[in-house]
Every structure is written in C-alpha cells, then in structure tokens.
Design a protein around this motif. Structure first.
Motif, PDB file in Angstrom:
ATOM      1  N   SER A 128       0.815  -1.225   0.000  1.00  0.00           N
ATOM      2  CA  SER A 128       0.000   0.000   0.000  1.00  0.00           C
ATOM      3  C   SER A 128       0.846   1.271   0.000  1.00  0.00           C
ATOM      4  O   SER A 128       0.324   2.371   0.118  1.00  0.00           O
ATOM      5  N   GLY A 129       2.170   1.117  -0.126  1.00  0.00           N
ATOM      6  CA  GLY A 129       3.043   2.291  -0.144  1.00  0.00           C
ATOM      7  C   GLY A 129       2.986   3.002  -1.490  1.00  0.00           C
ATOM      8  O   GLY A 129       2.096   2.750  -2.314  1.00  0.00           O
ATOM      9  N   LEU A 130       3.936   3.871  -1.729  1.00  0.00           N
ATOM     10  CA  LEU A 130       3.975   4.636  -2.971  1.00  0.00           C
ATOM     11  C   LEU A 130       4.274   3.730  -4.155  1.00  0.00           C
ATOM     12  O   LEU A 130       5.265   2.998  -4.145  1.00  0.00           O
ATOM     13  N   SER A 131       3.408   3.770  -5.179  1.00  0.00           N
ATOM     14  CA  SER A 131       3.681   3.052  -6.422  1.00  0.00           C
ATOM     15  C   SER A 131       4.620   3.894  -7.269  1.00  0.00           C
ATOM     16  O   SER A 131       4.756   5.102  -7.052  1.00  0.00           O
ATOM     17  N   SER A 186       0.189   7.741  -1.812  1.00  0.00           N
ATOM     18  CA  SER A 186      -0.319   6.372  -1.828  1.00  0.00           C
ATOM     19  C   SER A 186      -1.841   6.382  -1.700  1.00  0.00           C
ATOM     20  O   SER A 186      -2.444   7.393  -1.331  1.00  0.00           O
TER      21      SER A 186
END
Length: 478
Positions: free
Chosen positions: A119-122, A128
């Motif tokens: 669920s972190g930064l893509s 996010s």
C-alpha cells in the motif's frame, strides 16, 4: 508517466484546501504537465460488452474473455495487456457466478494491486492510496447506507484466499472511489465509459476558473495547461461545469466534494450577471415576468429530459421552439436558461437533419458561451466544433469553416494534436478550407457540386442526442 514529468510538480499544503500541487517550472497553454496511467480502472456496468476493458475504446466487435465471459477486449494485444489486472477478477467472477457492480470491481482491483505491490507509494505516484481523502466522516445517512451495502457486496465477492482487509480499510477505499473516481471517456472524448483512480490527479485542487484541464488520451489522463503557469503557481482544475451561477456551483461542490468553494469567481460572483442576464432598455421586462419565464424554462427542461429518454425528438423540438418564443423577448443572450434550450434545440435538430434551423440556434449558443467560458475551455471547444459541423452540413461554408478553425485552436490546447477528436477536426478543417476556396471562386458551381454530392452520398447522420452532458471530471455514483 516519466520521472521527469513528476519532478515538474510538487505536493504542498495549500491554504484552506489541504494538500495541493504546484508547478516547479513554467508551462504555456497546451503544455502537458503530466500524463498518468490509472492505478486501477473499470468499465461502467452498462457498457461492459461494448467498451474494451484495457484501453477503454468503444468498438463494434470485441473479443470476450473465454474464462469469465465478462471482460471484453479489442484484440489479443489488449487482452494480454490487461491480464495482470483481470487475472484475480476473472477467477473471482467465475466463483461468484456473476460480475459485481463497477464500484465493487474497482475496489477489488485496487485491493488486488495493493496485495501485489503493497500500500506504499507506487512507481511515479506522489501519494499512496492510504493517503487519499475518503470523506467518509462527511457522508450523510443515505451515503452511509450505500457504503454499508457496497462493503457487504465486496465481502461476498472477495475471495477467501486473497489478502484479507479490515472493514475500516475497505470503507476507506470505497470513500476514495466516491470522492476521487475520475470519469474515463471513449477514444473521441464524447461519452463517459468508465471510472478510474489516478492518485496524482487527486492532488489537484478545484477552481471554477482553473489554469489546467484534464483529458483521457490513449489510456492515460493528461493534465494540460490552459494558461501560462509560472513556477510556484498552484495547479487547479474545475470539478464542475462553469455554466452555472456561483451559488449553484458552490452547492454542487459542497454536496459532492464536501468543501466550500472560495475561488475568486465564487467570492466575487464573477459572470453571474451574464448568466442571469435579461433584456435591457425600453423593453426591459418586469421582475415578475422574468421569474415566470425562468420557471417555465425549468419546467420545460424537465419535460425535455423525459422526452429525450423516450426518443421523442420531434416533441423535444416543439418544446424548445415554444420555450424560445417565451425566452427571447425576456432573457439576455448569455442567460443560462436560454443557452441550455439553444444547445438542446441545435443538437436535436442536427440529428433530425434540419440543419439550417439548427445552425441558427448553434450560432446564438456559441456567441453566448464565448462571453461566459474561459477561452480555452474544453466544453466550449466541443460546442464550437458541433456548431461548425452543423453550419457545414447546412451549406453555410464560410461560417462553418470559421467555427471549425476556432474549435481547432481551442482543442489544440485542451486536447492536444494527438487526441482523436483533434485529428478528426484537422481533417474537417482541411476539407472545409478546400470547399471554401471553391465557394469563393464560383459560388454557383460550389452549390451545384454540393447538391450532386449529396444526391450520390447521403449526408452523414449526426450522433443520436444523448441525455448526458459532456463527461464530467469526477465520477459520482448516482
């Protein structure tokens, strides 16, 4: 989305608005500030069999997924490209027995992506999914009921072998979809066909008179500059159509997006006087007469909407003519109620191939729009294009070519030269320019050749009038 594109913008705290995006360099009208692929996106329930589930192009014949029998694709290339996002969905639909609604499908695609990537930064995302606003705390009773029903339907659909999420997180995702779901349009930008989540776009705040616009082009959204933007300027888009008085826009924004608009145009009620204009001078109507005509216009618009749904287009024309007869001695040429009737009348008359009358109404509509809209507004550009095509079909080549050129200049900024609708418009611009030269050289011969061409080739039927307005920026569940 390239790393360089996202380095040209910065997330910052915007006074009174929370997070926002500001420019890190100068942009000129028509510049693409960034292009962003969807974090997750789905086709609307009503169009799942006629729109590709990967590229969102509307096609006559699509290939159906052989496993779930639900997803449709342009070809094997689109099917392979979409497999990563469809794989879990395909299996879940087979086990569930049927596909759930678009909201459930979108939430599931988001959570399968989180399951795959965390669920972190893509890559390429400034924020996010966890950090996006959900506004669940602002939901009214009806919205809370809908949220509860969506969560229950999601839990019934979500496979037990997939990563399990808590109720609060599932509610957060549905809240994000409700507030931040972006409307995806077909390849020509004329019909809303799906909804997606674009985390970077979600950081762009609203302004009724924005410096940016958003379009869906070739599978990505593009944030495009409408005016000169200097380094440090906040980037803004309009969440609603400007063609409404400030009070109505503010009500709509409060209801749908849970904030009070404090933009310059709302605070100072800029252009409200034009949108509510009445005839001036010796023939200035009384306040009572204006009130009666406005109410008659509202009632007529309701009746027209019902008739359009039923396909009673001749009845729509009759109602428009009757309403215009009452409006024209009373309302000013920029009054929004007059403009709404003119817009419907020109569109429906064009469909019925009554082009001369349609062109007359379209010209009045465009003249009013030009005084109200931002000069680089996408909806203005589309309206001018439709008016130009109507004049062209009516044989009014000089006015038709002029309007098509005007529309082309606007759409080069709002859509860019590579967008299909701009390419179509360029073809029309070249064709009408050639016809205009012929007309100027020999008017009699031009009309003779046009008449012969129309006998041999029936004039193309205009698209059937839709009861929908142009695709809005964000998709709100009805």
């Amino acid at each position: 989305m390239t790393k360089g594109e996202m380095e040209s913008v910065e997330v910052f705290t915007s006074e009174g608005k929370g997070r926002g995006l500001k420019a890190q360099k100068e942009f000129l009208p028509g510049d693409v500030i960034f292009a962003e692929p969807a974090y997750a996106a789905v086709v609307f329930d009503s169009l799942t069999h006629v729109v590709c589930h990967t590229c969102f192009k509307r096609q006559e014949r699509l290939h159906r997924c052989g496993q779930c029998k639900f997803a449709h694709y342009c070809d094997r290339t689109c099917q392979r490209a979409g497999w990563l996002n469809h794989k879990n969905e395909c299996s879940a639909i087979k086990k569930h027995g049927k596909a759930p609604t678009e909201n459930i499908r979108l939430a599931a695609r988001i959570m399968w992506k989180i399951e795959r990537e965390g669920s972190g930064l893509s890559e390429g995302c400034l924020v996010s999914i966890d950090d996006l606003q959900n506004h669940v705390d602002n939901f009214g009773e009806e919205e809370k009921k809908e949220l509860h029903a969506d969560v229950q339907s999601f839990l019934e659909f979500w496979p037990p072998q997939s990563q399990q999420f808590g109720m609060q997180y599932i509610s957060h995702v549905f809240g994000v979809i409700s507030c931040n779901g972006f409307t995806l349009s077909d390849q020509r930008g004329l019909q809303a066909v799906g909804v997606g989540i674009f985390p970077n776009l979600c950081q762009v705040n609203h302004d009724c008179w924005p410096n940016c616009t958003v379009i869906f082009n070739n599978g990505k959204i593009e944030l495009r500059a409408l005016s000169k933007i200097s380094p440090g300027d906040e980037l803004s888009v309009s969440y609603v159509d400007f063609l409404n008085v400030s009070e109505e826009r503010r009500k709509q924004l409060k209801k749908q997006y849970y904030f009070d608009c404090a933009c310059e145009h709302c605070k100072k009620q800029i252009k409200d006087d034009l949108m509510l204009a009445v005839k001036q001078g010796e023939s200035k109507p009384s306040a009572e007469t204006v009130k009666e005509v406005i109410q008659f216009s509202k009632d007529t618009l309701e009746k027209i909407n019902k008739a359009r749904i039923e396909g009673l287009y001749h009845e729509v024309v009759k109602m428009c003519r009757e309403c215009l007869k009452k409006q024209e001695p009373v309302l000013g040429d920029t009054n929004i109620y007059l403009l709404r009737i003119l817009s419907i009348a020109s569109e429906v008359l064009s469909y019925l191939q009554m082009f001369e009358e349609a062109a007359d109404y379209a010209k009045k509509m465009v003249d009013g729009y030009m005084k109200i809209y931002h000069p680089n507004n996408a909806q203005l550009g589309m309206a001018v294009m439709r008016a130009g095509v109507t004049h062209w079909h009516a044989g009014l080549i000089e006015a038709g070519h002029g309007l098509i050129c005007k529309a082309y200049a606007i759409l080069l900024v709002t859509h860019g030269p590579s967008h299909p609708i701009t390419k179509d418009l360029e073809v029309m611009r070249v064709q009408t320019e050639m016809e205009l030269r012929m007309f100027q050289q020999n008017e009699f011969m031009y009309y003779k050749m046009r008449e012969a061409a129309l006998k041999n080739q029936k004039i193309q039927v205009m698209p059937e009038p839709s009861n929908e307005t142009s695709p809005g920026l964000f998709h709100k569940k009805e």
